[in-house]
Design an enzyme around this catalytic site. Structure first.
Site, mmCIF file in Angstrom:
data_model
loop_
_atom_site.group_PDB
_atom_site.id
_atom_site.type_symbol
_atom_site.label_atom_id
_atom_site.label_comp_id
_atom_site.label_asym_id
_atom_site.label_seq_id
_atom_site.Cartn_x
_atom_site.Cartn_y
_atom_site.Cartn_z
ATOM 1 N N ASP A 69 -1.087 -0.190 -4.833
ATOM 2 C CA ASP A 69 -2.353 0.435 -5.206
ATOM 3 C C ASP A 69 -2.140 1.857 -5.703
ATOM 4 O OD1 ASP A 69 -1.509 1.108 -2.699
ATOM 5 O OD2 ASP A 69 -3.411 0.756 -1.691
ATOM 6 N N HIS A 70 -1.143 2.534 -5.146
ATOM 7 C CA HIS A 70 -0.854 3.921 -5.534
ATOM 8 C C HIS A 70 0.516 4.297 -4.993
ATOM 9 C CE1 HIS A 70 -1.549 4.975 -1.363
ATOM 10 N NE2 HIS A 70 -2.670 4.272 -1.413
ATOM 11 N N HIS A 87 -1.314 10.746 -1.111
ATOM 12 C CA HIS A 87 -0.980 9.849 -2.215
ATOM 13 C C HIS A 87 -0.450 10.666 -3.390
ATOM 14 C CE1 HIS A 87 -4.273 6.836 -0.687
ATOM 15 N NE2 HIS A 87 -3.284 7.027 0.177
ATOM 16 N N HIS A 123 2.131 8.586 5.215
ATOM 17 C CA HIS A 123 1.136 9.594 5.621
ATOM 18 C C HIS A 123 1.626 10.382 6.844
ATOM 19 C CE1 HIS A 123 -2.074 8.973 2.837
ATOM 20 N NE2 HIS A 123 -2.324 7.728 3.184
ATOM 21 N N HIS A 182 -10.019 -2.577 6.314
ATOM 22 C CA HIS A 182 -9.547 -1.381 5.609
ATOM 23 C C HIS A 182 -9.736 -1.579 4.095
ATOM 24 C CE1 HIS A 182 -6.573 2.140 5.527
ATOM 25 N NE2 HIS A 182 -7.512 2.471 6.389
ATOM 26 N N ASP A 213 0.850 -1.200 0.000
ATOM 27 C CA ASP A 213 0.000 0.000 0.000
ATOM 28 C C ASP A 213 0.883 1.247 0.000
ATOM 29 O OD1 ASP A 213 -1.922 2.001 0.476
ATOM 30 O OD2 ASP A 213 -3.178 0.574 1.555
ATOM 31 N N SER A 229 -7.107 3.812 -2.146
ATOM 32 C CA SER A 229 -6.931 2.360 -2.184
ATOM 33 C C SER A 229 -8.212 1.619 -2.549
ATOM 34 C CB SER A 229 -6.431 1.860 -0.824
ATOM 35 O OG SER A 229 -5.211 2.468 -0.484
ATOM 36 N N PHE A 252 -5.015 -9.261 15.327
ATOM 37 C CA PHE A 252 -3.894 -9.097 16.246
ATOM 38 C C PHE A 252 -3.782 -7.713 16.869
ATOM 39 C CE2 PHE A 252 -2.716 -12.374 13.102
ATOM 40 C CZ PHE A 252 -2.583 -13.455 13.959
#
Length: 607
Positions: free
Chosen positions: A466-467, A562, A429, A248, A137, A187, A376
């Site tokens: 994804d990006h 992104h 991020h 997510h 990701d 995403s 987890f």
């Protein structure tokens, strides 16, 4: 004429007197003036010269008229060329320096290997019994390059020459990541494209672009069928792994249909959506088998066998009585409908195992365990860099991947597995290259584990993103300069200075929360509790290579964003040769379908 006759007569007289004594030598005459020196100049000619296309030597000669011992252009009386012969091979002779160079020989070998692969390609449709899709990701090209260098430097090398596991894959290409309605994607839309072969809007999960984000009623008739669902219908085992919450966007796009990626549990949904019958994403994961069977008349599947990730809060009631031992919040669960989805899953799959920590994970016997739900963490799993700080312990991405493959391989009909490294994205991020890169290196290790655990003749492995992110590698640092360090130029030992007189780092961000100096902190998310800093900093005494350093950013934003450029796609196994060139991201589904024949096998199962 008279003169000539007299001259001839004197010669005759002289010849007639040869019998007499020799006369005395006369006195020496005065020395004449020195003559001009002759000069020759040889000039090497590069390949491509108009007179010598293969290179050679130009020979100029002439008299040194002005006596300065230099053959000037006006003194050249003659020019000749001695040209090199045409190079017809790369062995020996003039090409020896080139052909014996390591860079040359390595690239030549790569071409030879590629040629042998091309010759070996056969019609590969349906030859892949297993398909594994790895998604980093936010794993843009700059992140791959920086992680490669970092991993190499951790191994004691300069770093640039190092190869991550998927760098060695035989085929690669690029994917265009834009969403149908967005130049820079998220995403949800990108993963939907990869899983279904259909590009869609930003923010929606498993549905086509006809949906209106946030509108439950618009989902009907827009639901797409994913590769995981087709594999399930075809009788294969299936698995989903993520270091983010299992609800997510990226993992959700393998199994859910939702008008909004944020509907992770019922408390995230508007009341009218709940009343209209839309299910939250966590509920869809637990009810996957029932929901899929409801969509296709007569279908009988057995559900997803392996689910590893974070996000327990979306499965538990909002009641402290349901807290687990390593809950961070005072009330771990978020669900406002009172449902305990973990209990519902265990009741439905009595032979399955529900695990929440490292000990439970380690106890799973892949040879005998039918299925497993592993949650987890309350939210996202920890970064690889601070994984050891979890109270009850969390497995690594490599451990989860290896165990999932061991379990799924029990099915003789094969399996489909999606593995996401979700925290690469989160590190970026937060503005922490350290966290993003250390999670990328762990991602590469997980890919390597998959390669070693499978047979390349029957398993297609695709690695992609994804990006991308607005993460850059810049300046002119010398070879081997620490990738997280300050720029030190070629031939220098001191950091280069910018126009403002301050040193600067090789990696940085175009936007985000900016500079943070958190020492040995390994949790990038700590930055969210601090002020945004986007003005230039004096880094002279700052250790930019420390785990807690957050790079400077140009544009102040609450979260780094992104990026919209293409991402890499790497592949090995049956059908991998179809990954080439620059394509829409939806192509990835079609490569997987070609390799495993998902559509035809699913159709046959439904007949």
């Amino acid at each position: 004429m008279k003169t000539l006759k007299l001259l001839s007569l004197s010669i005759l007289v002289a010849l007639a007197g040869c019998d007499g004594d020799d006369g005395r030598d006369g006195t020496n005459g005065a020395d004449g003036a020195n003559g001009l020196n002759s000069l020759v100049v040889q000039t090497p000619l590069a390949v491509g010269n108009a007179n010598c296309l293969n290179g050679g030597v130009q020979i100029d000669s002439g008299l040194d008229d002005n006596g300065n011992n230099t053959l000037e252009s006006g003194e050249v009386d003659a020019t000749e060329f001695v040209c090199s012969p045409t190079i017809t091979n790369v062995t020996g002779g003039a090409a020896e320096v080139t052909s014996t160079n390591t860079w040359f020989s390595q690239a030549k070998r790569r071409v030879e290997i590629a040629q042998s692969r091309a010759e070996a390609i056969e019609i590969a449709k349906g030859q892949a019994k297993n398909v594994i899709l790895f998604v980093g990701d936010g794993l843009g090209i700059s992140t791959i390059t920086a992680a490669r260098i970092m991993a190499g430097q951790q191994a004691g090398l300069d770093g640039e020459e190092y190869e991550l596991s998927f760098d060695k894959f035989p085929y690669s290409g690029f994917a265009k990541t834009y969403n149908v309605d967005a130049q820079t994607p998220d995403s949800a839309g990108t993963m939907t494209a990869m899983m279904s072969g259909v590009k869609t809007d930003v923010g929606v999960i498993g549905v086509a672009e006809g949906v209106s984000r946030g509108d439950c009623s618009s989902v009907s008739s827009q639901e797409l069928v994913t590769a995981l669902e087709m594999a399930e219908i075809a009788g294969k085992s299936t698995g989903v792994i993520s270091t983010a919450r299992i609800t997510h966007a990226t993992p959700a796009a393998t199994y859910a249909k939702s008008a909004d990626r944020n509907w992770e549990d019922v408390s995230d949904m508007p009341a009218e959506a709940v009343a209209a019958g839309c299910q939250d994403i966590a509920a869809q994961l637990v009810n996957f088998e029932t929901n899929l069977e409801a969509r296709f008349a007569g279908l009988d599947v057995d559900g997803i066998e392996v689910m590893f990730g974070g996000g327990r809060r979306h499965f538990l009631p909002k009641d402290a009585a349901f807290n687990t031992a390593d809950a961070v919040s005072s009330v771990e669960g978020d669900r406002t409908d009172g449902r305990d989805l973990t209990a519902e899953w265990q009741a439905k799959y009595t032979a399955g195992q529900y695990v929440i920590d490292q000990a439970g994970f380690d106890a799973i016997n892949p040879a005998t365990t039918e299925r497993v739900l592993g949650l987890f963490n309350e939210s996202h799993m920890r970064y690889e860099a601070n994984r050891n700080e979890d109270a009850l312990g969390e497995p690594s991405l490599t451990q989860m991947t290896a165990k999932a493959i061991d379990m799924l391989a029990n099915n003789d009909d094969g399996f489909f597995l999606m593995v996401e490294s979700g925290r690469i994205d989160h590190g970026h991020h937060a503005g922490s290259a350290y966290n993003a890169l250390t999670d990328t290196i762990e991602f590469a290790k997980a890919v390597d584990a998959a390669v070693k655990a499978t047979n390349p003749e029957d398993t297609l492995i695709i690695v992609t993103a994804d990006h991308s992110h607005v993460f850059t590698i810049a300046g002119y640092p010398k070879r081997g300069n620490p990738i997280l360090g300050k720029v030190v130029s070629v031939g220098s030992e001191e950091p280069s200075l910018a126009a403002d007189g301050l040193p600067y780092t090789t990696v940085g961000y175009t936007n985000g929360r900016g500079f943070k100096n958190l020492g040995n902190e390994t949790n990038a998310d700590v930055a969210y509790g601090m002020d945004i800093v986007n003005d230039r900093q004096d880094l002279t005494t700052v250790s930019t290579e420390s785990s807690g350093f957050h790079q400077e950013a140009l544009i102040p934003l609450s979260s780094e964003t992104h990026a919209g450029e293409d991402v890499g796609v790497y592949a090995m196994g049956p059908g991998a040769h179809l990954v080439t060139g620059t394509n829409e991201q939806s192509l990835i589904f079609h490569v997987m379908n070609h390799a495993a024949d998902f559509v035809n096998q699913a159709d046959s199962a439904l007949e």
